[in-house]
Design an enzyme around this catalytic site. Structure first.
Site, PDB file in Angstrom:
ATOM      1  N   LYS A 182      41.419  77.817  36.459  1.00 58.49           N
ATOM      2  CA  LYS A 182      40.940  78.608  37.347  1.00 58.49           C
ATOM      3  C   LYS A 182      39.822  79.643  36.710  1.00 58.49           C
ATOM      4  O   LYS A 182      39.841  79.650  35.693  1.00 58.49           O
ATOM      5  CB  LYS A 182      42.324  79.460  38.183  1.00 58.49           C
ATOM      6  N   HIS A 212      48.398  78.591  36.256  1.00 60.92           N
ATOM      7  CA  HIS A 212      49.513  78.766  35.481  1.00 60.92           C
ATOM      8  C   HIS A 212      50.953  79.280  36.024  1.00 60.92           C
ATOM      9  O   HIS A 212      52.011  79.236  35.382  1.00 60.92           O
ATOM     10  CB  HIS A 212      49.201  79.012  34.082  1.00 60.92           C
ATOM     11  N   LYS A 216      55.493  78.561  35.862  1.00 56.12           N
ATOM     12  CA  LYS A 216      56.531  79.734  35.677  1.00 56.12           C
ATOM     13  C   LYS A 216      57.761  79.198  36.051  1.00 56.12           C
ATOM     14  O   LYS A 216      58.108  78.910  37.287  1.00 56.12           O
ATOM     15  CB  LYS A 216      56.163  80.892  35.922  1.00 56.12           C
ATOM     16  N   HIS A 274      46.999  83.654  41.732  1.00 58.67           N
ATOM     17  CA  HIS A 274      48.130  83.949  41.501  1.00 58.67           C
ATOM     18  C   HIS A 274      49.112  84.455  42.704  1.00 58.67           C
ATOM     19  O   HIS A 274      50.051  83.891  43.024  1.00 58.67           O
ATOM     20  CB  HIS A 274      48.410  84.847  40.304  1.00 58.67           C
ATOM     21  N   LYS A 374      45.777  96.012  37.013  1.00 55.90           N
ATOM     22  CA  LYS A 374      45.601  95.976  35.665  1.00 55.90           C
ATOM     23  C   LYS A 374      45.682  97.517  35.071  1.00 55.90           C
ATOM     24  O   LYS A 374      45.284  98.609  35.842  1.00 55.90           O
ATOM     25  CB  LYS A 374      44.127  95.646  34.910  1.00 55.90           C
TER      26      LYS A 374
HETATM   27  C1  BG6 Z   1      45.083  85.008  34.207  1.00 54.11           C
HETATM   28  C2  BG6 Z   1      44.263  86.285  34.560  1.00 54.11           C
HETATM   29  O1  BG6 Z   1      44.978  83.885  35.032  1.00 54.11           O
HETATM   30  O2  BG6 Z   1      46.397  85.714  34.246  1.00 54.11           O
HETATM   31  C3  BG6 Z   1      44.351  87.311  33.674  1.00 54.11           C
HETATM   32  O3  BG6 Z   1      42.730  85.590  34.343  1.00 54.11           O
HETATM   33  C4  BG6 Z   1      46.009  87.830  33.630  1.00 54.11           C
HETATM   34  O4  BG6 Z   1      43.825  88.440  33.848  1.00 54.11           O
HETATM   35  C5  BG6 Z   1      46.747  86.621  33.375  1.00 54.11           C
HETATM   36  O5  BG6 Z   1      46.046  88.726  32.871  1.00 54.11           O
HETATM   37  C6  BG6 Z   1      48.247  87.117  33.720  1.00 54.11           C
HETATM   38  O6  BG6 Z   1      49.200  86.113  33.409  1.00 54.11           O
HETATM   39  P1  BG6 Z   1      50.616  86.197  32.857  1.00 54.11           P
HETATM   40  O7  BG6 Z   1      51.120  84.913  33.025  1.00 54.11           O
HETATM   41  O8  BG6 Z   1      50.460  87.223  31.702  1.00 54.11           O
HETATM   42  O9  BG6 Z   1      51.365  87.070  34.317  1.00 54.11           O
END
Ligand code: BG6
Length: 517
Positions: A182, A212, A216, A274, A374
């Site tokens: 992505k 990803h 999870k 996500h 963030k």
């Molecule tokens: C990534 C984003 O896909 O996912 C990041 O590009 C983000 O900005 C991250 O911090 C968050 O992933 P996780 O697994 O830490 O929640």
């Protein structure tokens, strides 16, 4: 809830493949990672492959060919990956297996437009050293900056790498697949272009668009929880649910990825990908079967049922924010505009809260709030359902100040678990209601570490299971819905500033209070 887990649920130890509940081991193959010097390879991909090895799931004849611009030898590359595994894998205590693992690791330095580079990769793949032990199976992984995706895909075709297995001499016929990271496009037009490019070279069943979050455990559990428990399944409708809140709060900022984030912003980086995955799994209808096609069909239907947002709806559908200088966990942090590679006048959002509606039989009238931010006060990803209250508050008459809505919270991370809130009589002579929580914690119940998301997804792509990957129509439909939010919103939804380490801009509450348009 139960804290003793039946033995059939225990995870096998290192190298133990005897348990038939556990996933099948991978077939032999070569994985070609474009972007092998990047963070993703070091932090996620190689540690995930190593963890699969430690769990006995990675075929001993697995070759990994890292491809990137920076010149380095195989030995240097292996050395870097050894320290990556020690730092980022789940199994640093099993580093003894690295000597065997690294025998299959190679590096090739090239620019992604270099014809000689692709010819060399082809020669390598066809050499006896690769082709025979890996039975010709090939998985390309595009882990580069998105701007390289199309040139690489075109070159895979031009240099006959995409069809390297077209002449079937072997039985079983070797596979060729591609994983694409992505963000898949940056809007509908670019996602369509990318889909067109990739589908000219590969067929849809060879393409694995990765997000990803789908890897999870707790995200996958949304479906299991919803669809294996009649009590909760029957509550999962607009008859009982008042609102749904899906939130991904992060304490991290842009982490040295200023250039990328400034282009993407939170809507492209987190929401379209996500948060949409969490939304579709939360809202989809039960699939006709638990397999890739049926699950993906239902996910797409959710996205297609989202009520399109008209220009006049934007002010009440989104709040956008950006963090300013502050403190996270007691540590002073810079404001977004002071981060490296960020222009001092940037109006890229680092926070967004969207209010969306799903226009279908199950969900009409229930607002869904999608929030991502963030540099928030805490790291927390939740799916939170608030249930409707009784129209008549019996206990208010009996002296209780209020009613307590039932709430169900699925904690995706950290402290993974599920809790249910209900009202209870406060001990004593009155009928005052107290909110109490019934809580299930993964960690307390299972006491084992779940596989990392990339382990699960790499494993699935290698064994050919695309259930947890996005299909082309899913990606295109989600970009299509997002289009009104991606333009210039300076006037319709002005950027609100929030101090780093807080809960985001105050204006977000205005969305929560309006239950229907
Ligand atoms: C990534 C984003 O896909 O996912 C990041 O590009 C983000 O900005 C991250 O911090 C968050 O992933 P996780 O697994 O830490 O929640």
């Amino acid at each position: 809830m139960s804290s003793s887990i039946p033995s059939m649920f225990q995870t096998p130890g290192p190298g133990d493949l005897a348990n038939s509940d556990y996933p099948q081991p991978t077939p032999p193959l070569t994985i070609i990672i474009f972007g092998a010097s990047g963070d993703l390879t070091r932090r996620k991909l190689i540690p995930a492959l190593y963890d699969l090895k430690v769990d006995g799931l990675l075929h001993p004849e697995t070759r990994i060919l890292g491809v990137a611009r920076s010149p380095k030898t195989h030995e240097e590359f292996r050395g870097e990956l050894r320290s990556a595994v020690q730092t980022f894998s789940r199994s640093p205590d099993h580093i003894d297996l690295f000597a065997e693992f690294e025998k299959g690791i190679f590096y090739h330095s090239m620019t992604f437009d270099d014809p000689n580079g692709y010819t060399a990769i082809r020669t390598t793949l066809l050499s006896d050293e690769f082709r025979k032990p890996t039975e010709g199976n090939v998985l390309f992984y595009l882990a580069t900056q998105p701007s390289f995706f199309v040139p690489i895909i075109r070159n895979l075709k031009n240099f006959s790498l995409s069809n390297i297995n077209e002449e079937p001499e072997e039985t079983p016929h070797p596979f060729t697949r591609i994983i694409i990271e992505k963000p898949f496009g940056r809007d509908l037009a670019t996602a369509r272009d990318l889909n067109r490019e990739v589908l000219q070279v590969f067929s849809e069943n060879q393409v694995y668009r990765i997000d990803h979050y789908l890897g999870k455990e707790t995200v996958q559990n949304i479906l299991v929880f919803r669809l294996s428990n009649p009590v909760f399944s029957s509550l999962w409708t607009n008859t009982f649910v008042k609102s749904v809140h899906i939130s991904v709060f992060e304490t991290v900022g842009v982490e040295g990825r200023g250039g990328y984030f400034e282009e993407a912003g939170i809507l492209r980086d987190m929401v379209q990908s996500h948060l949409f995955q969490l939304l579709t799994l939360t809202a989809m209808e039960p699939p006709v079967a638990f397999e890739a096609g049926s699950i993906r069909d239902e996910k797409v239907k959710v996205i297609r049922s989202l009520k399109p947002v008209r220009t006049e709806d934007i002010p009440r559908s989104i709040v956008r924010g950006q963090y300013t200088v502050g403190e996270v966990d007691g540590v002073p942090v810079a404001g977004y505009r002071n981060e490296p590679k960020i222009p001092p006048v940037s109006d890229t959002p680092t926070f967004a809260k969207l209010r969306v509606e799903i226009q279908n039989w199950r969900w009409a009238g229930v607002p869904f709030f999608l929030t991502a931010g963030k540099r928030m006060s805490r790291r927390e990803t939740l799916v939170h359902l608030i249930f409707k209250e009784f129209p008549f508050a019996l206990f208010r008459l009996a002296g209780s100040p209020d009613t307590i809505p039932n709430e169900l919270t699925i904690r995706i991370q950290p402290n993974e678990g599920i809790s249910l809130r209900f009202g209870l009589k406060h001990p004593g002579g009155t009928f005052v209601i107290d909110p109490v929580d019934m809580d299930f914690s993964y960690q307390q119940a299972y006491r084992t570490q779940s596989p990392e998301a990339y382990e699960r997804l790499l494993h699935d792509a290698i064994v050919g299971d695309s259930t947890l990957f996005a299909r082309n129509d899913e990606v295109e439909n989600s970009w299509s819905f997002m289009a009104p939010f991606l333009g210039d919103l300076t006037k319709l939804s002005p950027l609100r500033f929030y101090t780093a380490g807080t809960d985001g801009p105050e204006e977000q509450d205005r969305l929560s209070n309006s239950i229907s348009h």
